[in-house]
Design a protein around this motif. Sequence first.
Motif: not given
Length: 450
Positions: A48-59, A212-218
């Motif tokens: 969680t700390a890594l994702v928040k720091e790096k904004n790397c959730h997509p990869i 960087l937001v997971f929702d149904n926009t796609y």
Amino acid sequence: FRSLLKSDPSSSLIRSSMPCPYSAAHHSTAAAVFSGDIPWGEIRRDLTALVKEKNCHPILVRLAWHDAGTYDKDSKSGGPRGCQRFSEAGEATHAANAGLGIARGLLEPIKAKYPSMSYADLWALASIVGIEVSGGPAMPFRPGRSDAASVDESVEDGRLPDATQGPQHLRDVFYRMGLDDRGIVALSGAHTLGRCHTDRSGFEGPWTEKPLVFDNTYFKDLLNKTWTMGESSTGQPQYWDEKKETMMLISDMALIEDPEFKKYVELYAADEQAFFSDFSNAFTTLLELGIPELEGPWDQIRADVEKLVTEKGCAPILVRLAWHDAGTYDSKSNTGGPRAAQRFTESGESTHAANAGLDIARGLLQPIVDKYPGVSVADIWAFASVVATEVSGGPKMPFQKGRKDTVVATQSVEDGRLPDATQGAAHLRDVFYRQMSTVSQLVWRSSFPV
């Protein structure tokens, strides 16, 4: 009490949790032994700390997806086994995996910190955390993946989706894994995160305006924006919106060209909760392709709960937690019931007046929840109440696993389903009959702690 907590698939109570329509029948029948020595709670916090720091959730999502998405249900080959860690050859060099060395590098310090965990388990959990941190569903994680022993276990190139292909190609790829049309569309919704890079795929641009937001926009954008075929700056064919700010791939547009796919696009565009539920089911299935079932660590959990109850004297509040989790069930609408909706602490059932103070019970059980990630929170709450009752001198009760946790707070039911202590017999009948309880069950359940 057993019927209140029950998760027998033949009963009405288990049906209050949505079944997983994508479960892979080809899972190995061999059982692995659960190891409780890996600190999954700490690992989750580090991720969680890594994702928040790096904004790397997509990869991170892409890494786990591409690790698992090579599975073939017929040959039982491929699947999540960390094969890309052999960076000089094999799957790491496949065109679809270009750029994923970045994700592997970001996760390497966490792997070094917790060496007993497999790479495949780490990559899977990282993707789950990344989705949750970006606003997506809170999905279950079941450990048990084994890493490939050598690069020779890599599968041939071409098992992952080709972005330049249409509906039949998507079906060929996903059906090979054991997924169906609904699962194909739900998993495609992962494109709500991230963007394409010319130095990796040759395509460029984000799918949505908030990558960087997971929702149904796609899904909304697929239906509502005007898309024109063009190309990336490197000449790859792709669709652009009118402002040329967001893009879609040919494989994305296939979802609205095929009528069977399109009906799910329309569903998810209109109902984000439906998307989150279906995505959670499909993504969990994807991440678990081919991994063995773990033997339930119930003896270990029992010992941990017995110790907790003995040390803290917390049996009453553990029973109350499970009671209030399960007691929301409505037999007519098939909603509510034991599915740990209270774990979303900012809204929903955790904020209902009848549940005041139950944060204490949830906090007491959280270390046990963290220790056994392959067990649903609802099962742990229910089992803890059974053990607490026995430790307190009550009856020995059978326990059946199988409850599924909610994935979003919006799956909470409305306030008012639990008994109101200021009301009389008619109110009690209304509440308990709604659960299909009998008069005798109504009387003895009234002895539970409130």
